[in-house]
Design an enzyme around this catalytic site. Structure first.
Site, mmCIF file in Angstrom:
data_model
loop_
_atom_site.group_PDB
_atom_site.id
_atom_site.type_symbol
_atom_site.label_atom_id
_atom_site.label_comp_id
_atom_site.label_asym_id
_atom_site.label_seq_id
_atom_site.Cartn_x
_atom_site.Cartn_y
_atom_site.Cartn_z
ATOM 1 N N LYS A 49 0.863 -1.173 0.000
ATOM 2 C CA LYS A 49 0.000 0.000 0.000
ATOM 3 C C LYS A 49 0.916 1.243 0.000
ATOM 4 O O LYS A 49 1.502 1.613 1.015
ATOM 5 C CB LYS A 49 -0.906 -0.010 1.241
ATOM 6 C CG LYS A 49 -1.897 1.151 1.250
ATOM 7 C CD LYS A 49 -1.398 2.188 2.239
ATOM 8 C CE LYS A 49 -2.128 3.469 2.348
ATOM 9 N NZ LYS A 49 -2.035 4.411 1.290
ATOM 10 N N GLU B 199 9.465 1.124 10.903
ATOM 11 C CA GLU B 199 10.545 2.082 10.630
ATOM 12 C C GLU B 199 9.908 3.455 10.720
ATOM 13 O O GLU B 199 9.116 3.834 9.863
ATOM 14 C CB GLU B 199 11.125 1.870 9.228
ATOM 15 C CG GLU B 199 11.684 0.487 8.985
ATOM 16 C CD GLU B 199 12.999 0.233 9.686
ATOM 17 O OE1 GLU B 199 13.549 1.169 10.313
ATOM 18 O OE2 GLU B 199 13.474 -0.915 9.632
HETATM 19 P P1 NAP Z 1 2.457 8.435 7.677
HETATM 20 O O1 NAP Z 1 1.444 9.495 7.696
HETATM 21 O O2 NAP Z 1 2.711 7.667 8.896
HETATM 22 O O3 NAP Z 1 2.071 7.470 6.467
HETATM 23 C C1 NAP Z 1 2.823 6.351 6.122
HETATM 24 C C2 NAP Z 1 1.949 5.347 5.424
HETATM 25 O O4 NAP Z 1 0.953 4.883 6.335
HETATM 26 C C3 NAP Z 1 1.177 5.899 4.216
HETATM 27 O O5 NAP Z 1 1.083 4.894 3.245
HETATM 28 C C4 NAP Z 1 -0.170 6.198 4.814
HETATM 29 O O6 NAP Z 1 -1.235 6.231 3.898
HETATM 30 C C5 NAP Z 1 -0.327 5.043 5.768
HETATM 31 N N1 NAP Z 1 -1.301 5.287 6.824
HETATM 32 C C6 NAP Z 1 -1.817 6.471 7.254
HETATM 33 N N2 NAP Z 1 -2.685 6.255 8.252
HETATM 34 C C7 NAP Z 1 -2.735 4.927 8.454
HETATM 35 C C8 NAP Z 1 -3.435 4.101 9.363
HETATM 36 N N3 NAP Z 1 -4.275 4.588 10.257
HETATM 37 N N4 NAP Z 1 -3.234 2.750 9.308
HETATM 38 C C9 NAP Z 1 -2.376 2.229 8.418
HETATM 39 N N5 NAP Z 1 -1.683 2.963 7.533
HETATM 40 C C10 NAP Z 1 -1.857 4.297 7.551
HETATM 41 O O7 NAP Z 1 3.878 8.977 7.268
HETATM 42 P P2 NAP Z 1 4.219 9.894 6.030
HETATM 43 O O8 NAP Z 1 3.602 11.213 6.311
HETATM 44 O O9 NAP Z 1 3.910 9.218 4.774
HETATM 45 O O10 NAP Z 1 5.822 9.895 6.099
HETATM 46 C C11 NAP Z 1 6.521 10.674 6.977
HETATM 47 C C12 NAP Z 1 6.967 9.892 8.205
HETATM 48 O O11 NAP Z 1 7.557 8.639 7.882
HETATM 49 C C13 NAP Z 1 8.024 10.620 8.989
HETATM 50 O O12 NAP Z 1 7.737 10.580 10.351
HETATM 51 C C14 NAP Z 1 9.288 9.843 8.693
HETATM 52 O O13 NAP Z 1 10.308 9.949 9.622
HETATM 53 C C15 NAP Z 1 8.796 8.472 8.551
HETATM 54 N N6 NAP Z 1 9.717 7.686 7.743
HETATM 55 C C16 NAP Z 1 10.499 6.756 8.344
HETATM 56 C C17 NAP Z 1 11.395 6.005 7.611
HETATM 57 C C18 NAP Z 1 12.241 4.965 8.256
HETATM 58 O O14 NAP Z 1 12.721 4.080 7.566
HETATM 59 N N7 NAP Z 1 12.459 4.991 9.548
HETATM 60 C C19 NAP Z 1 11.484 6.191 6.244
HETATM 61 C C20 NAP Z 1 10.683 7.155 5.650
HETATM 62 C C21 NAP Z 1 9.789 7.883 6.410
HETATM 63 P P3 NAP Z 1 -1.773 7.610 3.260
HETATM 64 O O15 NAP Z 1 -0.894 7.841 2.135
HETATM 65 O O16 NAP Z 1 -3.162 7.356 2.827
HETATM 66 O O17 NAP Z 1 -1.682 8.664 4.335
#
Ligand code: NAP
Ligand code: MG
Length: 462
Positions: A155, A230
């Site tokens: 996804k 992650e």
């Molecule tokens: P996010 O809002 O947590 O979203 C990540 C993924 O989860 C997206 O595909 C999102 O879908 C989905 N999602 C949202 N709500 C969900 C729920 N309730 N249940 C299951 N899945 C759900 O993060 P983001 O805004 O995309 O990315 C930024 C964050 O990711 C930052 O905090 C960053 O540090 C972290 N990150 C960490 C790593 C690592 O390897 N440690 C790498 C990259 C990013 P939608 O697209 O529909 O919102």
């Protein structure tokens, strides 16, 4: 399917694609196909499964430029970064193709018989991908999942689905059986939550924010799913007075502004020994002003726009009155320039000296803003570096070898580099400590997160 997402190019603000918003039913259908594909996939001889994965890797190489251009159009990242990331996707697939027949069990000395272990596949894996490294992070999950005999449903983030969709098409063209690798586009609150809760999904591999990661873990608990997370970071680069300051300063923009700071490994804090603070800041300002912002398809530019207008607003909020420093806006030491016209631009910004208690020095900004914080001695550097709920990555800049090792052991983070800002390599494990998550991706370590040890004892007693 009832609706579509209008996928926007953050540089031009133009709609570049319409992608289906799938619901629970489509997610369940994909999981059912992935489950049906398991026996066939696991029956393929290891050398043949490896061969299919190599063909998949070769298909990515053949479409390298197409995928890179698509990633830059969708995310706004500089084309050089997209090319590197697509190159990494192929490398990841080759690496795990090579691991298919090397992820061995053991024999264990025991009384009364022969004891052996098997690394069994988990089943259907659900992968949830963020918008900042859409194709690279997809491959980090697809590679080890397929190598260990699982099937996978991906996804992507709703706003950046294009390269994951293309990657799955290339997998099919390369000969992966139907159902082995699927992409379901849609909302995290629908498709993501369904994958986290679905009884036929054995594991959810999540990359994203700590907040959503926590929710995924809660939902996955209902079916005792395997979970790897992650999550975010607030990583520190620690610069000691005996460091090669010119090298540390010249490398700093890459460590904090690559992908416009939308990087979980971004060194969004630079801790600098007080005695060299002024000298370091002069060198840093020079490097930051040379970090050109503009059209990411132009190789001359080092930074593109932020991913959405909404995200730009969030990043700007960290510098606004009352949000950063109590009672007033934070003092900007250096800020670069951005183009006029369309695009979600934000300048590379250095805040110095920053108070470690300010919100911008504590929370993940996920934009091109760095807090430079002074410290007096090694003990204070360790305390400041660890004064965060996160623990993903970080850097140590010093010419003192023993100190570099003391610091590397003392900082609570999963990935540290000495005299470098590089965090991610295909061959080495990657993942967080504390609230940056758990489980390791990449390297041979990732194989353990996609398989389960089964122990078999055979009695030899007559
Ligand atoms: P996010 O809002 O947590 O979203 C990540 C993924 O989860 C997206 O595909 C999102 O879908 C989905 N999602 C949202 N709500 C969900 C729920 N309730 N249940 C299951 N899945 C759900 O993060 P983001 O805004 O995309 O990315 C930024 C964050 O990711 C930052 O905090 C960053 O540090 C972290 N990150 C960490 C790593 C690592 O390897 N440690 C790498 C990259 C990013 P939608 O697209 O529909 O919102
Ligand atoms: Mg989000």
């Amino acid at each position: 399917m009832s609706d579509v997402t209008h996928v926007v190019n953050p540089t031009t603000e133009q709609v570049i694609a319409e992608v289906a918003i799938h619901g629970v039913e489509a997610t369940d259908d994909a999981v059912a196909r992935a489950r049906a594909a398991l026996p066939g996939w696991q029956a393929i001889a290891p050398a043949d499964r490896a061969r299919l994965m190599r063909r998949f890797a070769a298909a990515v190489e053949e479409h390298h430029e197409e995928l890179a251009q698509l990633e830059t159009a969708n995310v706004g990242k500089p084309i050089g970064e997209s090319r590197d990331e697509v190159g990494m996707v192929a490398e990841v697939l080759y690496f795990y193709a090579g691991a298919v027949d090397k992820h061995r069990g053991a024999t264990v000395p025991v009384a009364g018989g022969v004891d052996m272990t098997f690394n069994e596949p988990l089943g259907v894996v659900g992968a949830i991908i963020p918008w900042n490294f859409p194709v690279a992070i997809t491959s980090w999950k697809v590679g080890p999942a397929l190598a260990t005999g699982n099937t996978i449903v991906v996804k992507p983030a709703e706003i950046t689905p294009l390269t994951a969709i293309r990657l799955a098409e290339l997998g099919l063209e390369a000969g992966l059986p139907e159902g082995v690798l699927q992409v379901v586009t849609g909302k995290g609150s629908v498709v993501g939550t369904r994958l986290a809760e679905h009884p036929d999904v054995a594991k959810v591999a999540f990359t994203g924010s700590t907040e959503v990661g926590s929710e995924v873990m809660t939902r996955a608990s209902g079916t005792i799913k395997r979970v790897t997370l992650e999550l975010g970071g607030k990583s520190a680069s620690v610069v000691f007075d005996d460091a090669d300051l010119a090298k540390a300063a010249a490398s700093a923009p890459g460590g904090m502004f690559a992908n416009a700071g939308q990087d979980c490994c971004a060194r969004s804090r630079i801790l600098v020994q007080r005695s060299v603070m002024d000298e370091f800041l002069d060198l840093l300002a020079e490097a930051v002003l040379a970090w050109t912002v503009g059209d990411p398809t132009d190789e001359a530019n080092k930074m593109g726009p932020l991913v959405t207008a909404a995200h730009r607003g969030v990043v700007a909020g960290f510098l606004e009155e009352g949000m950063g420093a109590p009672g007033g806006p934070v003092a900007t030491h250096t800020a670069g320039t951005v183009p006029d016209g369309p695009g979600f631009w934000f300048p590379p910004t250095v805040v110095a000296p920053a108070d470690p208690q300010w919100r911008m020095a504590r929370e993940e900004i996920f934009g091109p803003v760095v807090a430079v914080i002074p410290f007096d001695d090694e003990a204070e550097a360790v305390r400041l570096a660890n004064d965060t709920p996160y623990g993903l990555s970080g850097s140590i800049w010093t010419r003192d070898g023993a100190r570099s090792l003391r610091m590397a052991r003392a900082i609570q983070a999963g990935n540290l580099s000495v005299n470098s800002n590089s965090s991610v390599r295909v061959q080495t494990s990657f993942g967080g400590m504390k609230q940056s998550g758990f489980g390791r991706e990449l390297g041979l370590e990732a194989l353990a997160s996609y398989s389960e040890v089964k122990n078999v004892f055979v009695s030899t007693v007559d």
